[in-house]
Design an enzyme around this catalytic site. Structure first.
Site, PDB file in Angstrom:
ATOM      1  N   SER A  32       0.805  -1.222   0.000  1.00  0.00           N
ATOM      2  CA  SER A  32       0.000   0.000   0.000  1.00  0.00           C
ATOM      3  C   SER A  32       0.842   1.278   0.000  1.00  0.00           C
ATOM      4  CB  SER A  32      -0.965  -0.009   1.191  1.00  0.00           C
ATOM      5  OG  SER A  32      -1.909  -1.029   1.018  1.00  0.00           O
ATOM      6  N   THR A  87      -6.116  -3.619   7.245  1.00  0.00           N
ATOM      7  CA  THR A  87      -6.084  -4.938   6.607  1.00  0.00           C
ATOM      8  C   THR A  87      -6.116  -6.022   7.680  1.00  0.00           C
ATOM      9  OG1 THR A  87      -4.968  -6.249   4.924  1.00  0.00           O
ATOM     10  CG2 THR A  87      -3.538  -4.933   6.334  1.00  0.00           C
ATOM     11  N   LYS A 101     -10.259  -5.696  10.093  1.00  0.00           N
ATOM     12  CA  LYS A 101     -11.333  -4.998   9.366  1.00  0.00           C
ATOM     13  C   LYS A 101     -12.644  -4.948  10.164  1.00  0.00           C
ATOM     14  CE  LYS A 101      -9.463  -5.925   4.796  1.00  0.00           C
ATOM     15  NZ  LYS A 101      -9.679  -6.509   3.468  1.00  0.00           N
ATOM     16  N   ASN A 118     -12.220  -1.147   5.527  1.00  0.00           N
ATOM     17  CA  ASN A 118     -10.800  -1.170   5.121  1.00  0.00           C
ATOM     18  C   ASN A 118     -10.243   0.241   4.918  1.00  0.00           C
ATOM     19  OD1 ASN A 118     -11.840  -0.388   2.642  1.00  0.00           O
ATOM     20  ND2 ASN A 118     -10.581  -1.808   1.462  1.00  0.00           N
ATOM     21  N   ASP A 151     -13.247  -2.851  -0.746  1.00  0.00           N
ATOM     22  CA  ASP A 151     -12.871  -4.141  -1.350  1.00  0.00           C
ATOM     23  C   ASP A 151     -13.830  -4.525  -2.483  1.00  0.00           C
ATOM     24  OD1 ASP A 151     -10.610  -4.600   0.178  1.00  0.00           O
ATOM     25  OD2 ASP A 151     -11.679  -5.739   1.721  1.00  0.00           O
ATOM     26  N   ASN A 202     -19.022 -22.219   1.283  1.00  0.00           N
ATOM     27  CA  ASN A 202     -18.009 -22.013   2.324  1.00  0.00           C
ATOM     28  C   ASN A 202     -17.858 -23.271   3.158  1.00  0.00           C
ATOM     29  OD1 ASN A 202     -16.154 -20.221   3.591  1.00  0.00           O
ATOM     30  ND2 ASN A 202     -17.519 -20.114   5.353  1.00  0.00           N
ATOM     31  N   LYS A 260     -21.705 -19.645   8.223  1.00  0.00           N
ATOM     32  CA  LYS A 260     -21.237 -18.305   7.850  1.00  0.00           C
ATOM     33  C   LYS A 260     -21.787 -17.905   6.479  1.00  0.00           C
ATOM     34  CE  LYS A 260     -16.895 -17.076   8.582  1.00  0.00           C
ATOM     35  NZ  LYS A 260     -15.432 -17.281   8.686  1.00  0.00           N
ATOM     36  N   GLY A 297      -5.945 -11.358  -7.983  1.00  0.00           N
ATOM     37  CA  GLY A 297      -6.584 -10.211  -7.337  1.00  0.00           C
ATOM     38  C   GLY A 297      -5.734  -8.952  -7.291  1.00  0.00           C
TER      39      GLY A 297
END
Ligand code: NDP
Length: 276
Positions: A17, A62, A66, A87, A103, A152, A157, A242
């Site tokens: 970053s 990060t 978060k 974030n 994000d 998942n 979740k 990503g």
């Protein structure tokens, strides 16, 4: 005088970053200083207090902070409320801390602007239900895909996540990995788990990629990930890591702080070369 920003994480030494935001500063003629800050779960709230008192203008947050960051903000925008994770924090002059989550918007910017991918009408498989998946779900649903299946390891979740988005513009369902059948076909498959970090694959059937499917791994590194290789071998027409999401979510954060969105292509090319 330089406006000072930082990224808080644990560990944080390898964060890119500072490089990305320094380049954004140069590209937009803004005098900014961007540093790294290490914290711990026990000291995170003090870290935020200290940074604000020291006159910082904002910070990125990060792993693993978060969710804690969302609690530390006085106001959350819609994306942060939806994700219950922040974030990007903007410290306003009146002392109010505004929390954002870029994000999801970063992912969508990468899909739409860089990969020229149209999400509308597509069948999406979102793998994972952690912070990154939570951030991505709202912006993905806003594009009116025909369906989103969240798979998942911990089904509960995924179910909680699907339930939180019952009013979304897409049909969202939760699934266990072993409930995904070989004849279930997806146009867009997004890996939002941390499995690629461990060089592991989610336990999914090989035949899930529809004609012209795009497979997207949120992870990035010097080489293509194991998930990208597996996707290519099993019929995904296009694969991406990503890195574009990382650069685009940073550009969205920069815009929140500085009111101008920097050009991202040259930064992407530079970071890609650095990673190689
Ligand atoms: P979280 O820790 O919040 O979530 C991790 C996810 O991975 C959960 O869904 C978890 O499942 C799953 N998982 C972890 N280990 C296993 C395993 N052994 N088997 C099956 N599932 C597993 O992480 P984030 O959501 O924050 O991040 C996920 C990934 O996205 C990371 O690789 C991160 O680097 C990347 N990322 C990339 C960004 C970018 O800009 N490119 C931005 C943000 C994240 P369970 O719920 O069952 O534990």
């Amino acid at each position: 005088m330089n406006k000072h920003y930082t990224v808080i994480g644990q560990p944080i030494a390898h964060s890119m970053s500072p490089t990305i935001h320094s380049m954004f500063g140069e590209l937009t003629d803004r005098n900014i200083l961007y540093t790294r800050t290490e914290s711990t779960p026990d000291t995170f709230s003090k870290t935020i207090d200290d940074l604000q008192q020291a006159g910082m203008c904002g910070c990125n947050v990060t792993l693993p902070f978060k969710e804690q960051a969302a609690v530390q903000c006085h106001e959350l925008n819609k994306s942060a409320k939806d994700a219950q994770a922040v974030n990007t924090i903007h410290f306003h002059a009146d002392g109010i801390r505004y929390g954002h989550n870029t994000d999801g918007s970063g992912l969508l910017a990468d899909l739409k602007n860089n990969l020229k991918y149209v999400v509308e009408g597509k069948r999406i498989l979102l793998i994972g239900a952690g912070g990154a998946a939570r951030g991505a779900l709202g912006p993905l649903a806003d594009e009116s895909p025909s369906s989103i299946t969240i798979a998942n390891r911990t089904l509960q979740k995924a179910q909680q996540l699907a339930k939180a988005f019952t009013n979304a513009k897409a049909s969202i369902t939760a699934s266990e990995y072993n409930a995904i059948q070989p004849d279930d076909q997806f146009d867009l498959v997004i890996n939002a788990t941390s499995l690629s970090l461990q060089n592991q694959l989610p336990p999914l059937p090989d035949a899930i990629f529809a004609n012209q499917a795009l497979s997207y791994d949120m992870m990035y590194g010097s080489n293509d990930t194991i998930f990208m290789h597996w996707s290519q071998q099993n019929g995904a027409e296009q694969v991406s890591d990503g890195l574009g999401m990382l650069i685009e979510q940073a550009a969205d954060a920069f815009e929140i702080w500085e009111g101008i969105r920097p050009e991202t292509k040259s930064v992407y090319d530079f970071i890609k070369a650095q990673l190689a």
